[in-house]
Scaffold this motif. Structure first.
Motif, PDB file in Angstrom:
ATOM      1  N   TRP A   1      -3.474 -26.237  90.491  1.00  0.00           N
ATOM      2  CA  TRP A   1      -2.598 -24.994  91.167  1.00  0.00           C
ATOM      3  C   TRP A   1      -1.383 -25.245  90.476  1.00  0.00           C
ATOM      4  CZ3 TRP A   1      -4.835 -21.053  91.858  1.00  0.00           C
ATOM      5  CH2 TRP A   1      -6.261 -20.912  92.403  1.00  0.00           C
ATOM      6  N   LEU A   2      -0.704 -26.572  90.404  1.00  0.00           N
ATOM      7  CA  LEU A   2       0.614 -26.702  89.908  1.00  0.00           C
ATOM      8  C   LEU A   2       0.618 -26.254  88.611  1.00  0.00           C
ATOM      9  CD1 LEU A   2       1.452 -30.326  91.755  1.00  0.00           C
ATOM     10  CD2 LEU A   2       2.429 -27.935  92.572  1.00  0.00           C
TER      11      LEU A   2
ATOM     12  N   ILE B   1       0.831 -22.312  88.215  1.00  0.00           N
ATOM     13  CA  ILE B   1       2.011 -22.031  88.728  1.00  0.00           C
ATOM     14  C   ILE B   1       2.789 -22.072  87.423  1.00  0.00           C
ATOM     15  CG2 ILE B   1       3.833 -21.967  90.185  1.00  0.00           C
ATOM     16  CD1 ILE B   1       1.932 -22.625  92.282  1.00  0.00           C
TER      17      ILE B   1
ATOM     18  N   LEU C   1       1.996 -19.658  84.613  1.00  0.00           N
ATOM     19  CA  LEU C   1       2.273 -18.316  85.100  1.00  0.00           C
ATOM     20  C   LEU C   1       3.851 -17.906  84.951  1.00  0.00           C
ATOM     21  CD1 LEU C   1      -0.297 -17.500  87.917  1.00  0.00           C
ATOM     22  CD2 LEU C   1      -0.346 -16.658  85.465  1.00  0.00           C
ATOM     23  N   GLY C   2       4.637 -18.870  85.631  1.00  0.00           N
ATOM     24  CA  GLY C   2       5.966 -18.987  85.133  1.00  0.00           C
ATOM     25  C   GLY C   2       6.568 -18.975  83.934  1.00  0.00           C
TER      26      GLY C   2
ATOM     27  N   LEU D   1      -3.765 -14.033  85.713  1.00  0.00           N
ATOM     28  CA  LEU D   1      -4.103 -14.816  86.745  1.00  0.00           C
ATOM     29  C   LEU D   1      -5.665 -14.398  86.823  1.00  0.00           C
ATOM     30  CD1 LEU D   1      -3.776 -16.367  89.428  1.00  0.00           C
ATOM     31  CD2 LEU D   1      -3.204 -14.130  90.432  1.00  0.00           C
TER      32      LEU D   1
END
Length: 246
Positions: free
Chosen positions: A19-20, A23, A26-27, A109
């Motif tokens: 998940w890190l 993220i 996605l950033g 996502l």
């Protein structure tokens, strides 16, 4: 034989690390797609599509046909309906452009989640990273163009087909065909997404759930505005069709 287990060890990624990393990716994808929106291309097609969406938002008219394609055939109005969402917030094309970019972030996502569900954390991260930084994917995520709206709808349609036909999720079966109908109306190129759906139907035809067939009626209704527009424009007449094709 220890080396043979090395790839498996490398591909083992904990849920927290996944998940890190997601993220972060996605950033990165958001930065590539949402930065410098004021230098995005805006020409005739973008202006005409924006005008249809603005007419809908302002209550001036409900478009039953989209902008005319490069071969002279009108597009469906669904792309204008989707674009009406940002124009309901602001008449600025920058807001609409940002909305298109956000749609493509949603596609990132969805791809990550779908890949993780069936192939694991590592494959998910690799796939979404490649998609996030692909130059052409970035370029075609930043413009008010019907084609640029497609990615989240395509990924969602394929995933719904898998959930419906392979996992027998009732809600997915009901939604799959209506979303497919909307997706192929956003732009004609999306007709290619029919192929994986048909392949899944052929592979699992013995166990196609009843809920999947329940989506036929709402899917048919999704075509109603376009069909009415084509009838009003007399585009079902063979002579008129020939004139358009010529």
């Amino acid at each position: 034989l220890r080396w043979r287990s090395l790839p498996t060890g490398i591909l083992m990624i904990s849920s927290r690390l996944y998940w890190l990393a997601l993220i972060a990716i996605l950033g990165l994808g958001a930065w590539l797609r949402l930065s410098n929106l004021d230098v995005v291309e805006f020409k005739r097609d973008e202006a005409n599509l924006s005008q249809l969406a603005l007419n809908l938002v302002r209550g001036e008219s409900v478009p039953l046909l989209g902008i005319v394609s490069s071969v002279g055939i009108p597009n469906s109005p669904v792309s204008a309906y989707v674009l009406a969402i940002p124009y309901a917030i602001s008449s600025s094309p920058l807001v609409a452009t940002a909305f298109i970019s956000l749609l493509n972030l949603i596609a990132l996502l969805l791809l990550a989640l779908m890949a993780r569900r069936y192939y694991g954390n590592a494959v998910s991260l690799i796939a979404v990273l490649i998609y996030a930084v692909s130059p052409w994917a970035v370029i075609y995520s930043r413009k008010i163009w019907a084609q640029d709206m497609l990615p989240p709808f395509i990924v969602a349609t394929v995933w719904l087909a898998v959930l419906a036909l392979v996992e027998h999720k009732r809600w997915a079966g009901i939604l799959c065909l209506p979303l497919l109908a909307l997706t192929i109306q956003i732009h004609y190129s999306a007709i290619l997404v029919i192929a994986p759906v048909i392949c899944l139907m052929a592979l699992y035809w013995r166990s196609i759930p009843r809920s999947f067939w329940l989506g036929i009626l709402p899917a048919s209704l999704c075509f109603l505005p376009f069909v009415i527009g084509l009838i009003q424009a007399n585009l079902f007449d063979p002579i008129r069709i020939q004139e358009v094709l010529d």
